[in-house]
Enzyme design. Structure first.
Site, PDB file in Angstrom:
ATOM      1  N   ASN A 103       0.546  -1.206   0.074  1.00  0.00           N
ATOM      2  CA  ASN A 103       0.417  -0.531  -0.302  1.00  0.00           C
ATOM      3  C   ASN A 103       0.559   1.287  -0.317  1.00  0.00           C
ATOM      4  OD1 ASN A 103       0.084   1.668   2.677  1.00  0.00           O
ATOM      5  ND2 ASN A 103      -0.152  -0.180   3.276  1.00  0.00           N
ATOM      6  N   CYS A 164       6.243   5.359   8.787  1.00  0.00           N
ATOM      7  CA  CYS A 164       5.436   5.233   7.751  1.00  0.00           C
ATOM      8  C   CYS A 164       6.032   4.988   6.665  1.00  0.00           C
ATOM      9  CB  CYS A 164       3.991   6.716   7.911  1.00  0.00           C
ATOM     10  SG  CYS A 164       3.623   6.402   6.114  1.00  0.00           S
ATOM     11  N   ASN A 226       6.285  -2.170  11.654  1.00  0.00           N
ATOM     12  CA  ASN A 226       5.113  -1.476  10.302  1.00  0.00           C
ATOM     13  C   ASN A 226       5.532  -2.196   9.317  1.00  0.00           C
ATOM     14  OD1 ASN A 226       3.960   0.554   8.162  1.00  0.00           O
ATOM     15  ND2 ASN A 226       4.581   2.229  10.193  1.00  0.00           N
ATOM     16  N   GLY A 277       2.088  -8.051  11.849  1.00  0.00           N
ATOM     17  CA  GLY A 277       2.921  -8.349  10.547  1.00  0.00           C
ATOM     18  C   GLY A 277       2.434  -9.762  10.540  1.00  0.00           C
TER      19      GLY A 277
END
Lengths: 341, 318
Positions: A103, A164, A226, A277
């Site tokens: 994404n 991010c 992340n 994850g």
């Protein structure tokens, strides 16, 4: 704290089963057998189950509330909030890979003002815990978001997004070095009495040192991890598949990678770790707990079925019963490195 | 012609309202359910009609469902599919798809009894022509406006649903429906027998069926009989409010449809596509660019958009 204390002394009223120990709701049969306790504590925050909805998949709770019983999850982590509203990155924003999802959303969110006026009042109506994900492009951004949400009340904890991969400045910039991550935690720690979690990026050489730096500045826990920076190319056009060129990879494909990251972090720091994850089954969640995680977050798997978090909770209960575990504490960090006899 | 003059400001006011309106999705809230394959019929080499048995609130034309394979089978994510027909009382849901990618190829191998994960109904539906006509029907002596449905390639499914609903509307209150179906070649016009409209027109790029033209060329050739903008319909003595255009198909076709609608001053609604993960507006993945440098989510604010809101230079489809 008073809220948690009150809750733990609440008499076991069956009609409020989804709030308290979920084991109550499966108490039928096995008369008198000890019921497993799924609750976990992270820096004084008590979660009724160890399964959280990861940032970015639950939106602000409202949209998903139509199809999911949000009270069966331990907490919702909100979509990352920045001071200003963000439209997000140019499409395409998604690309599916084998067992994975890339994404590049670019922290699209309603902004602080919209969050406080419209989202937070809605979120407060849920009985589940609310973890507000805090993002920004400068230290000041992080401070502003955290202090404003803290003052407004309604959040139970903060998760600082220093990881991010899809915005140019800020985000991962802070999470890629131990000293920069420490600086963020140092600035934010005095601004709230609520638990402060830091969501780490796996795109570093030594995630353990970033984790240690955060904890030494007062972080109460770490979310590991992340997404992984990834690239996909369309051979026909020879252009990247995503509008923002690279994206963050999530989904079952990254589970073994993040399992290793969680192991690195839990080997290094004592603070609680929330694993994130590729978790799509109870087995996935339990593996992370055996490696040392206190709780888990479910993200991409929700897009296959929003019932996934609930199924994981049920699966954990079944595993605990099968193995006569009364609490997850007994399972946490029990991975043994000795060869089997 | 007085009504003609007032038409422009009315249209722009309506457009403004739509642009500012919050994303309200009419219809029932979606459910997550198990859908069982009743039939999975091959219509051509790669076109299929899937009949599913599922307990789902009533879908409206233009809405879609997300379908996913159960337990660990690839692909990972559910995929969006337009609803072609839905009868909640029979628990029957019809989906038309082409086996083009990895996911739809797996779908094409499913047999009766196989189960799929479903989320739906989702998204914003096509408004009925009477709701969007430039001039209210009562000004025109109660005649409902003309609906012109323009379907390219695989885009026929939601418009078949639309035409079916219009046909079953009370006393034909929806007004006449013209259905234009275009494809590259005759073999790809697989659902003609399912189209129930006042009139059906066909075009193919190679001329193997119907007019040898694109579906937009076909549309242009039909305008004037009746005149879509004036709604002067053949033998009818009373005038109809102008036509409303509806489109579903490839990006290029929709872009042309929009240009045409704009040049004729007709309201136009299109169904857009985007890669999608959640279907509910949470992941923000299916954004398309609207005019005014704004993004909209296809799953929540769409898939049906008024064509004047879309930034067509940026739209590439899924």
């Amino acid at each position: 704290m008073s809220r948690q204390r009150r809750e733990s002394t609440t008499p076991a009223q069956g009609r409020r089963g989804s709030r308290g120990r979920p084991a109550r709701s499966v108490s039928a049969g096995a008369g008198g057998a000890r019921l497993p306790d799924l609750s976990v504590r992270i820096a004084g925050l008590r979660l009724s189950t160890p399964v959280l909805l990861a940032s970015g998949v639950a939106g602000y709770g409202e949209e998903m509330g139509e199809v999911v019983d949000l009270n069966r999850v331990g907490a919702i982590v909100t979509k990352t909030l920045t001071p200003e509203e963000r439209a997000g990155n140019p499409p395409p924003r998604l690309f599916e890979t084998p067992a994975g999802l890339m994404n590049n959303i670019g922290l699209a969110n309603v902004g602080l003002e919209g969050f406080l006026a419209e989202v937070l009042p809605q979120l407060k109506r849920h009985r589940t815990r609310i973890v507000v994900s805090v993002g920004g492009f400068s230290l000041r951004d992080y401070e502003k978001v955290l202090a404003s949400v803290d003052a407004a009340g309604g959040a139970h904890a903060f998760e600082i997004n220093v990881s991010c991969p899809n915005v140019r400045a800020g985000g991962i910039h802070f999470g890629c070095s131990a000293s920069r991550a420490a600086r963020v935690v140092r600035a934010l720690r005095p601004l709230t009495a609520l638990p402060l979690l830091v969501k780490l990026t796996p795109n570093v050489t030594d995630i353990g040192s970033v984790a240690a730096a955060c904890v030494s500045e007062g972080a109460d826990g770490l979310t590991v991890a992340n997404t992984y920076t990834a690239l996909a190319v369309d051979l026909r056009t020879r252009r990247p598949r995503l509008g923002g060129v690279t994206g963050g990879l999530s989904g079952p494909a990254v589970k073994p990678l993040s399992l290793a990251k969680v192991w690195e972090v839990t080997s290094r720091v004592k603070a609680p770790v929330i694993a994130c994850g590729g978790i799509s089954t109870a087995e996935d969640a339990l593996e992370y707990i055996v490696v040392g995680a206190t709780a888990v977050q479910v993200g991409t798997a929700c897009f296959r079925s929003f019932k996934t978090p609930e199924l994981i909770v049920n699966g954990i209960i079944a595993y605990m019963k099968e193995n006569s575990l009364s609490s997850l504490q007994e399972l946490r960090g029990t991975m043994t490195l000795a060869p089997a006899e | 012609m007085k009504p003609r003059k007032t038409a422009v400001p009315q249209t722009s006011a309506r457009r403004r309202r739509r642009a500012d309106a919050p994303s309200v999705v009419a219809g029932a809230p979606p459910v997550e359910a198990v859908a069982e394959v009743r039939r999975n019929t091959a219509l051509s080499a790669d076109a299929f009609l899937l009949d599913l048995m599922v307990d789902m609130p009533a879908a409206l034309p233009g809405q879609f469902v997300m379908l996913g394979l159960p337990d660990g089978a690839a692909p990972l994510l559910r995929r969006p599919f337009s609803v072609m027909g839905h009868d909640p009382s029979r628990k029957s849901l019809e989906i038309h798809y082409s086996a083009r990618g990895a996911g739809t190829r797996v779908l094409s191998e499913l047999r009766p009894g196989h189960k799929l994960g479903l989320l739906g109904p989702l998204g914003r539906h096509f408004p009925q022509a009477a709701e969007v006509a430039r001039r209210p029907a009562d000004l025109e002596g109660g005649l409902a406006p003309l609906s012109v449905l323009v379907a390219g390639g695989r885009g026929t499914a939601p418009l078949i649903f639309f035409a079916e609903r219009a046909r079953r509307s009370v006393g034909g209150s929806s007004g006449p429906v013209l259905f234009l179906a275009g494809a590259r070649t005759a073999a790809q016009l697989v659902l003609l027998d399912r189209i129930h409209a006042t009139e059906v027109f066909v075009s193919t790029d190679d001329g193997s069926a119907g007019k040898k033209d694109t579906v937009i060329g076909l549309l242009k050739s039909l305008d004037g009989q009746p005149d879509f903008a004036l709604g002067a319909a053949g033998r009818e003595t009373r005038r109809r409010p102008g036509a409303v255009l509806y489109g579903c198909g490839p990006a290029g076709m929709l872009r042309e449809l929009h240009s045409y609608a704009e040049s004729r001053g007709l309201p136009c609604f299109v169904s857009l596509e985007a890669r999608m993960a959640c279907g509910l507006g949470v992941c923000q993945g299916c954004a398309v660019r609207l005019t005014g440098s704004r993004y909209a989510l296809v799953c929540k604010e769409g898939p049906v958009f008024e064509s004047c809101l879309v930034d067509w230079a940026q739209y590439e489809g899924a």
